[in-house]
Design a protein around this motif. Structure first.
Motif, PDB file in Angstrom:
ATOM      1  N   ALA A 106      16.091 -36.103 -81.593  1.00 32.63           N
ATOM      2  CA  ALA A 106      16.465 -37.333 -81.031  1.00 32.63           C
ATOM      3  C   ALA A 106      15.996 -38.646 -81.535  1.00 32.63           C
ATOM      4  O   ALA A 106      16.002 -39.721 -81.150  1.00 32.63           O
ATOM      5  CB  ALA A 106      15.970 -37.434 -79.450  1.00 32.63           C
ATOM      6  N   LEU A 108      12.803 -40.981 -83.568  1.00 33.54           N
ATOM      7  CA  LEU A 108      11.483 -41.463 -83.078  1.00 33.54           C
ATOM      8  C   LEU A 108      11.435 -41.568 -81.512  1.00 33.54           C
ATOM      9  O   LEU A 108      12.201 -41.578 -80.879  1.00 33.54           O
ATOM     10  CB  LEU A 108      11.234 -42.889 -83.724  1.00 33.54           C
ATOM     11  CG  LEU A 108      11.234 -42.698 -85.192  1.00 33.54           C
ATOM     12  CD1 LEU A 108      10.852 -44.263 -85.837  1.00 33.54           C
ATOM     13  CD2 LEU A 108      10.664 -41.641 -85.961  1.00 33.54           C
ATOM     14  N   LEU A 110      10.641 -42.968 -78.300  1.00 32.01           N
ATOM     15  CA  LEU A 110      10.631 -44.137 -77.789  1.00 32.01           C
ATOM     16  C   LEU A 110       9.354 -44.568 -77.181  1.00 32.01           C
ATOM     17  O   LEU A 110       8.881 -45.579 -76.933  1.00 32.01           O
ATOM     18  CB  LEU A 110      11.968 -44.480 -77.221  1.00 32.01           C
ATOM     19  CG  LEU A 110      13.334 -44.343 -77.899  1.00 32.01           C
ATOM     20  CD1 LEU A 110      14.652 -44.326 -76.956  1.00 32.01           C
ATOM     21  CD2 LEU A 110      13.503 -45.514 -78.823  1.00 32.01           C
ATOM     22  N   ALA A 152      19.278 -41.361 -85.737  1.00 35.82           N
ATOM     23  CA  ALA A 152      18.259 -42.352 -86.006  1.00 35.82           C
ATOM     24  C   ALA A 152      17.171 -41.383 -87.011  1.00 35.82           C
ATOM     25  O   ALA A 152      17.626 -40.706 -87.906  1.00 35.82           O
ATOM     26  CB  ALA A 152      17.717 -42.998 -84.895  1.00 35.82           C
ATOM     27  N   GLY A 153      15.939 -41.397 -86.444  1.00 34.67           N
ATOM     28  CA  GLY A 153      14.816 -40.642 -86.968  1.00 34.67           C
ATOM     29  C   GLY A 153      15.255 -39.144 -87.401  1.00 34.67           C
ATOM     30  O   GLY A 153      14.677 -38.551 -88.508  1.00 34.67           O
ATOM     31  N   TYR A 293      17.515 -49.731 -73.504  1.00 35.39           N
ATOM     32  CA  TYR A 293      18.127 -48.507 -73.928  1.00 35.39           C
ATOM     33  C   TYR A 293      17.462 -47.278 -73.122  1.00 35.39           C
ATOM     34  O   TYR A 293      18.263 -46.419 -72.871  1.00 35.39           O
ATOM     35  CB  TYR A 293      17.631 -48.355 -75.258  1.00 35.39           C
ATOM     36  CG  TYR A 293      18.423 -47.506 -76.211  1.00 35.39           C
ATOM     37  CD1 TYR A 293      19.905 -47.479 -76.400  1.00 35.39           C
ATOM     38  CD2 TYR A 293      17.824 -46.202 -76.644  1.00 35.39           C
ATOM     39  CE1 TYR A 293      20.547 -46.515 -77.100  1.00 35.39           C
ATOM     40  CE2 TYR A 293      18.471 -45.243 -77.300  1.00 35.39           C
ATOM     41  CZ  TYR A 293      19.667 -45.316 -77.400  1.00 35.39           C
ATOM     42  OH  TYR A 293      20.469 -44.390 -78.316  1.00 35.39           O
ATOM     43  N   LYS A 300      22.152 -42.141 -67.271  1.00 34.56           N
ATOM     44  CA  LYS A 300      23.401 -41.169 -67.765  1.00 34.56           C
ATOM     45  C   LYS A 300      23.316 -39.858 -67.096  1.00 34.56           C
ATOM     46  O   LYS A 300      24.274 -39.386 -66.821  1.00 34.56           O
ATOM     47  CB  LYS A 300      22.880 -40.925 -69.236  1.00 34.56           C
ATOM     48  CG  LYS A 300      24.099 -40.354 -70.116  1.00 34.56           C
ATOM     49  CD  LYS A 300      23.606 -39.945 -71.638  1.00 34.56           C
ATOM     50  CE  LYS A 300      22.583 -38.778 -71.632  1.00 34.56           C
ATOM     51  NZ  LYS A 300      22.242 -38.429 -72.882  1.00 34.56           N
ATOM     52  N   LYS A 301      21.963 -39.676 -66.586  1.00 38.84           N
ATOM     53  CA  LYS A 301      21.806 -38.327 -65.687  1.00 38.84           C
ATOM     54  C   LYS A 301      22.225 -38.745 -64.289  1.00 38.84           C
ATOM     55  O   LYS A 301      22.994 -37.876 -63.587  1.00 38.84           O
ATOM     56  CB  LYS A 301      20.592 -37.953 -65.726  1.00 38.84           C
ATOM     57  CG  LYS A 301      20.230 -37.212 -67.083  1.00 38.84           C
ATOM     58  CD  LYS A 301      18.672 -36.689 -66.724  1.00 38.84           C
ATOM     59  CE  LYS A 301      18.222 -35.968 -68.043  1.00 38.84           C
ATOM     60  NZ  LYS A 301      16.740 -35.998 -68.068  1.00 38.84           N
TER      61      LYS A 301
END
Ligand SMILES: CCCCC/C=C\C/C=C\CC/C=C/CC(=O)SCCNC(=O)CCNC(=O)[C@H](O)C(C)(C)COP(=O)(O)OP(=O)(O)OC[C@H]1O[C@@H](n2cnc3c(N)ncnc32)[C@H](O)[C@@H]1OP(=O)(O)O
Length: 302
Positions: A106, A108, A110, A152-153, A293, A300-301
């Motif tokens: 996923a 870096l 957060l 991303a990362g 974010y 979302k869950k």
């Protein structure tokens, strides 16, 4: 043996670009953990290494559930495992993959970039830089077997590899989506992308934060092959065999020639890059964006 820009030509390990990097030295405990890898599996809590000495390769599996977010711990363990394999002449290649179902990484973590102090941000960013430098200039053949989402990362890590195989699943998107979080991909993320997919496609992908599904990722060159999910590993192995058929010294010098200038850009300004990151991530507006974010991810869950 000739010495070319610090590289010993004629032995298998041609260059250790990080040896002279500030902060590259590992602590005593970490050094003690080094040594020959041998035939038995090794690794750490978050990085599993399955060596196949006869084939000269190892499969490295990120195992930091639920989503392999790149915490300081995962970054550190990743670098240690990588160094072990780099230092053991048995190994010529690594297949990098995930042990977390549905997610390659996923990106870096957060939580490492939210609500912490500047010293923490600086330490974290140095670890991110370190992993990128080591992967990008690795002597070994690195093949990414991307068996899950790769934002991303996570995408950055895959882009440091010499070849990317992506599982054909519409959920397994890949790209540098930083702008969607209200943050900016640093210049060396951008350089890595440009070196892979070219300037114009990168410009569009970076500004829009595009996460490409497999067919599009293949079309723009973000990945090299898309295969059914159950064939990712076997495909990575056969691609590895092809890359290992090339003499190491020639391949390594060529890789270095292609990548060194990009890595040097960061090496020359590591400290200022850390300061830029710390200044940027500490801004109230950026902290707010990241919190929003994270909130959306959690919602979302529910
Ligand atoms: C002009 C000046 C310029 C100066 C510039 C200087 C420096 C640059 C500054 C900053 C650059 C910083 C660069 C950052 C790059 C990054 O990598 S940021 C991370 C971006 N990652 C993402 O956007 C991915 C987010 N995650 C997802 O989309 C999904 O989780 C997933 C990967 C697709 C998986 O989905 P799935 O449904 O399986 O899982 P969940 O979404 O339910 O997640 C489970 C659990 O994990 C938490 N989580 C997810 N991702 C992260 C993460 N990256 N870090 C930390 N935690 C994460 C999620 O919140 C869930 O937690 P729970 O609700 O508590 O269970």
């Amino acid at each position: 043996m000739a010495l070319v820009a610090g590289m010993r030509v004629g032995s298998r390990v041609l260059f250790r670009p990080w040896a002279w990097l500030p902060g590259a030295a590992l602590g005593r405990k970490e050094s003690a953990a080094r040594g020959r890898v041998g035939a038995r599996g090794f690794g750490s809590q978050r990085v599993l290494v399955e060596p196949d000495p006869a084939a000269g390769i190892a499969v490295m599996k990120l195992k930091s559930p639920p989503v392999n977010s790149l915490s300081l711990e995962l970054l550190t363990e990743f670098v240690i495992s990588l160094e072990k394999l780099e230092n053991d002449k048995t190994f010529r290649g690594i297949i990098l993959t995930s042990d977390c179902p549905g997610v390659f990484s996923a990106g870096l973590d957060l939580m490492e970039m939210c609500g912490k102090n500047p010293a923490h941000y600086a330490e974290y960013w140095k670890a991110v830089q370190e992993l990128w430098l080591r992967l990008y200039l690795s002597n070994l053949v690195l093949i990414a077997a991307i068996n899950g989402a790769c934002p991303a990362g996570g995408c950055l890590i895959s882009l440091t590899c010499d070849y990317r195989v992506l599982a054909d699943n519409p959920k397994y998107v890949i790209g540098l989506n930083e702008t969607l979080l209200g943050i900016v991909a640093p210049f060396w993320f951008k350089d890595t992308l440009v070196n892979t997919i070219g300037h114009r496609t990168s410009e569009r992908a970076l500004q829009l934060g595009i996460l490409f599904p497999p067919a599009e990722a293949l079309q723009v060159g973000m990945v090299d092959k898309v295969v059914p999910e159950d064939q990712v590993q076997s495909t990575a192995l056969s691609v590895m065999a092809q890359w290992l058929s090339i003499p190491d010294h020639a391949r390594q010098l060529t890789k270095n020639m292609m990548r060194k200038a990009t890595a040097d850009r960061l090496v020359k300004q590591r400290d200022s890059d850390i300061q830029n990151f710390v200044g940027f991530i500490s801004r109230d507006s950026i902290q707010k964006s990241l919190q929003v974010y994270l909130g959306k991810l959690r919602q979302k869950k529910g």
